[in-house]
Design a protein around this motif. Sequence first.
Motif, PDB file in Angstrom:
ATOM      1  N   ILE A 181      51.949  12.424  47.343  1.00  0.00           N
ATOM      2  CA  ILE A 181      52.333  13.660  48.047  1.00  0.00           C
ATOM      3  C   ILE A 181      51.295  14.058  49.095  1.00  0.00           C
ATOM      4  O   ILE A 181      51.332  15.168  49.617  1.00  0.00           O
ATOM      5  N   ASP A 182      50.353  13.155  49.392  1.00  0.00           N
ATOM      6  CA  ASP A 182      49.436  13.360  50.525  1.00  0.00           C
ATOM      7  C   ASP A 182      48.395  14.451  50.345  1.00  0.00           C
ATOM      8  O   ASP A 182      47.991  15.092  51.324  1.00  0.00           O
ATOM      9  N   CYS A 183      47.967  14.688  49.120  1.00  0.00           N
ATOM     10  CA  CYS A 183      46.858  15.606  48.895  1.00  0.00           C
ATOM     11  C   CYS A 183      45.604  14.937  49.470  1.00  0.00           C
ATOM     12  O   CYS A 183      45.413  13.733  49.326  1.00  0.00           O
ATOM     13  N   ASP A 184      44.758  15.708  50.180  1.00  0.00           N
ATOM     14  CA  ASP A 184      43.647  15.096  50.926  1.00  0.00           C
ATOM     15  C   ASP A 184      42.479  14.655  50.058  1.00  0.00           C
ATOM     16  O   ASP A 184      41.973  13.547  50.201  1.00  0.00           O
ATOM     17  N   GLN A 185      42.027  15.561  49.183  1.00  0.00           N
ATOM     18  CA  GLN A 185      40.816  15.266  48.417  1.00  0.00           C
ATOM     19  C   GLN A 185      41.004  15.555  46.931  1.00  0.00           C
ATOM     20  O   GLN A 185      41.863  16.346  46.557  1.00  0.00           O
ATOM     21  N   ILE A 186      40.140  14.931  46.157  1.00  0.00           N
ATOM     22  CA  ILE A 186      40.221  14.985  44.709  1.00  0.00           C
ATOM     23  C   ILE A 186      38.851  15.348  44.147  1.00  0.00           C
ATOM     24  O   ILE A 186      37.829  14.842  44.604  1.00  0.00           O
ATOM     25  N   GLN A 187      38.869  16.212  43.148  1.00  0.00           N
ATOM     26  CA  GLN A 187      37.633  16.530  42.433  1.00  0.00           C
ATOM     27  C   GLN A 187      37.988  16.554  40.955  1.00  0.00           C
ATOM     28  O   GLN A 187      39.002  17.128  40.579  1.00  0.00           O
ATOM     29  N   GLY A 188      37.197  15.926  40.124  1.00  0.00           N
ATOM     30  CA  GLY A 188      37.520  15.961  38.702  1.00  0.00           C
ATOM     31  C   GLY A 188      36.811  14.881  37.918  1.00  0.00           C
ATOM     32  O   GLY A 188      36.182  13.985  38.488  1.00  0.00           O
ATOM     33  N   PHE A 189      36.938  14.971  36.592  1.00  0.00           N
ATOM     34  CA  PHE A 189      36.227  14.074  35.699  1.00  0.00           C
ATOM     35  C   PHE A 189      36.636  12.617  35.901  1.00  0.00           C
ATOM     36  O   PHE A 189      35.898  11.710  35.531  1.00  0.00           O
ATOM     37  N   PHE A 190      37.840  12.369  36.474  1.00  0.00           N
ATOM     38  CA  PHE A 190      38.250  10.985  36.705  1.00  0.00           C
ATOM     39  C   PHE A 190      37.206  10.253  37.557  1.00  0.00           C
ATOM     40  O   PHE A 190      36.893   9.098  37.295  1.00  0.00           O
ATOM     41  N   PHE A 191      36.685  10.943  38.570  1.00  0.00           N
ATOM     42  CA  PHE A 191      35.617  10.328  39.374  1.00  0.00           C
ATOM     43  C   PHE A 191      34.250  10.633  38.793  1.00  0.00           C
ATOM     44  O   PHE A 191      33.440   9.744  38.603  1.00  0.00           O
ATOM     45  N   GLU A 229      41.885  20.082  42.029  1.00  0.00           N
ATOM     46  CA  GLU A 229      40.789  20.287  41.084  1.00  0.00           C
ATOM     47  C   GLU A 229      41.148  19.735  39.711  1.00  0.00           C
ATOM     48  O   GLU A 229      42.307  19.787  39.303  1.00  0.00           O
ATOM     49  N   GLY A 230      40.160  19.265  38.988  1.00  0.00           N
ATOM     50  CA  GLY A 230      40.361  18.878  37.593  1.00  0.00           C
ATOM     51  C   GLY A 230      41.191  17.627  37.407  1.00  0.00           C
ATOM     52  O   GLY A 230      41.926  17.508  36.425  1.00  0.00           O
ATOM     53  N   VAL A 231      41.069  16.684  38.339  1.00  0.00           N
ATOM     54  CA  VAL A 231      41.791  15.410  38.197  1.00  0.00           C
ATOM     55  C   VAL A 231      41.078  14.550  37.158  1.00  0.00           C
ATOM     56  O   VAL A 231      39.897  14.250  37.294  1.00  0.00           O
ATOM     57  N   GLU A 232      41.810  14.191  36.115  1.00  0.00           N
ATOM     58  CA  GLU A 232      41.190  13.453  35.001  1.00  0.00           C
ATOM     59  C   GLU A 232      41.753  12.067  34.791  1.00  0.00           C
ATOM     60  O   GLU A 232      41.144  11.253  34.096  1.00  0.00           O
ATOM     61  N   THR A 233      42.931  11.769  35.358  1.00  0.00           N
ATOM     62  CA  THR A 233      43.555  10.470  35.076  1.00  0.00           C
ATOM     63  C   THR A 233      43.995   9.745  36.352  1.00  0.00           C
ATOM     64  O   THR A 233      44.217  10.366  37.400  1.00  0.00           O
ATOM     65  N   ALA A 234      44.146   8.430  36.208  1.00  0.00           N
ATOM     66  CA  ALA A 234      44.622   7.604  37.319  1.00  0.00           C
ATOM     67  C   ALA A 234      46.056   7.982  37.697  1.00  0.00           C
ATOM     68  O   ALA A 234      46.439   7.912  38.866  1.00  0.00           O
ATOM     69  N   GLU A 235      46.849   8.403  36.700  1.00  0.00           N
ATOM     70  CA  GLU A 235      48.240   8.790  36.961  1.00  0.00           C
ATOM     71  C   GLU A 235      48.297  10.046  37.827  1.00  0.00           C
ATOM     72  O   GLU A 235      49.125  10.159  38.734  1.00  0.00           O
ATOM     73  N   GLN A 236      47.416  10.989  37.532  1.00  0.00           N
ATOM     74  CA  GLN A 236      47.347  12.204  38.357  1.00  0.00           C
ATOM     75  C   GLN A 236      46.964  11.843  39.795  1.00  0.00           C
ATOM     76  O   GLN A 236      47.584  12.314  40.756  1.00  0.00           O
ATOM     77  N   LEU A 237      45.959  10.988  39.906  1.00  0.00           N
ATOM     78  CA  LEU A 237      45.504  10.574  41.231  1.00  0.00           C
ATOM     79  C   LEU A 237      46.627   9.898  42.013  1.00  0.00           C
ATOM     80  O   LEU A 237      46.854  10.200  43.186  1.00  0.00           O
ATOM     81  N   ALA A 238      47.372   8.997  41.352  1.00  0.00           N
ATOM     82  CA  ALA A 238      48.457   8.275  42.011  1.00  0.00           C
ATOM     83  C   ALA A 238      49.519   9.253  42.522  1.00  0.00           C
ATOM     84  O   ALA A 238      49.973   9.158  43.672  1.00  0.00           O
ATOM     85  N   LEU A 239      49.883  10.201  41.676  1.00  0.00           N
ATOM     86  CA  LEU A 239      50.889  11.194  42.082  1.00  0.00           C
ATOM     87  C   LEU A 239      50.390  11.992  43.285  1.00  0.00           C
ATOM     88  O   LEU A 239      51.113  12.210  44.259  1.00  0.00           O
ATOM     89  N   LEU A 240      49.125  12.432  43.214  1.00  0.00           N
ATOM     90  CA  LEU A 240      48.561  13.241  44.298  1.00  0.00           C
ATOM     91  C   LEU A 240      48.520  12.459  45.604  1.00  0.00           C
ATOM     92  O   LEU A 240      48.688  13.025  46.684  1.00  0.00           O
ATOM     93  N   ASN A 241      48.320  11.150  45.501  1.00  0.00           N
ATOM     94  CA  ASN A 241      48.347  10.315  46.696  1.00  0.00           C
ATOM     95  C   ASN A 241      49.741  10.215  47.300  1.00  0.00           C
ATOM     96  O   ASN A 241      49.886  10.256  48.526  1.00  0.00           O
TER      97      ASN A 241
END
Length: 277
Positions: free
Chosen positions: A250-260, A236-248
């Motif tokens: 570590i294999d987190c399945d889905q993303i929700q947040g202002f980044f998208f 939840e609350g993914v706001e940056t490309a860096e956060q998204l890259a890290l989450l990828n």
Amino acid sequence: IRSSGGNGIGLYDEAMGKAAAHYLSLSTDLKYAVQNNELRLHYQPKVEAATGRLVGMEALVRWMHPKRGMISPAEFIPIAEDTGLIVEIGRWVLHEACRQNAAWQRDGLRALRVAVNLSARQFRSTNLLSEIDAAIAQTGLPVNALELEITESMVMDDPDTLIELLNAIRQRGIYLALDDFGTGHSSLSYLKRFPIDCIKIDRAFIKDLPDNLDDVAIVKTIVAMAKALDMSTVAEGVETAEQLALLNTIDCDQIQGFFFSRPLAADDFLAFYRKHN
Ligand code: C2E
Ligand code: CA
Ligand code: CA
Ligand code: CA
């Protein structure tokens, strides 16, 4: 309320008085919000982390107050819970989310799952199951296009009754997500017993990624644990490309947040869908 010293009304009392008056005025108005058609749902896209593909949306309620303008749920949901109005509001939210998603599917959008927040008080109201059945029956939404979000706070009072209810919901083919994970008090032993499909990792653990190594370790552990328990994960609350890259990584399945995307009014959500599809 009396001020502790002196003979006048202190600033503190005045602020308290204002807050109380504000609360009272909002709770009075809230009684008519549903019948006066003042509630709206906004939809926040949820995307697959690895591909960016849109997979669903969370329905988030807003109150269009005729005089005060848009009021956030953080402000009025607690009032709705205190006054019991949450039962009526929750029923409206559930029905409207199902109606809108069913309408989108009839208009030819590919299947998206809509997630609806349930509050603890709503969960204790005995006819929740029949309200869910009614919303599905009246709107014709396929059950697998509905997801319900519950929080750890609901576990506290009576876990056995809760588990029974969750099982009944899940037997219908409706998805269950555990919201705000990591901020409540539920123990891991409960988590194991819970018929949950998905864990939503609270924004508190996401916001300082990827620099805060403690948070990296925590989020990694939550994702690994979820996988071991056969549950999927949403950050939840993914706001940056860096956060998204890290989450990828570590294999987190889905993303929700202002980044998208921020939560969007129905029309804007449709535009988002067309652009990303
Ligand atoms: P929540 O269920 O944790 O919903 C996510 C909240 O985080 C939403 O706030 C959303 O706008 C916000 N958010 C999403 N992405 C980001 C991001 O990247 N950065 C930041 N800073 N925030 C982000 P919102 O819409 O104001 O809702 C607040 C809370 O109100 C919700 O938290 C939920 O607990 C409650 N709520 C909203 N709608 C309903 C409802 O229909 N029923 C019930 N019972 N509660 C609701
Ligand atoms: Ca939620
Ligand atoms: Ca949440
Ligand atoms: Ca939250």
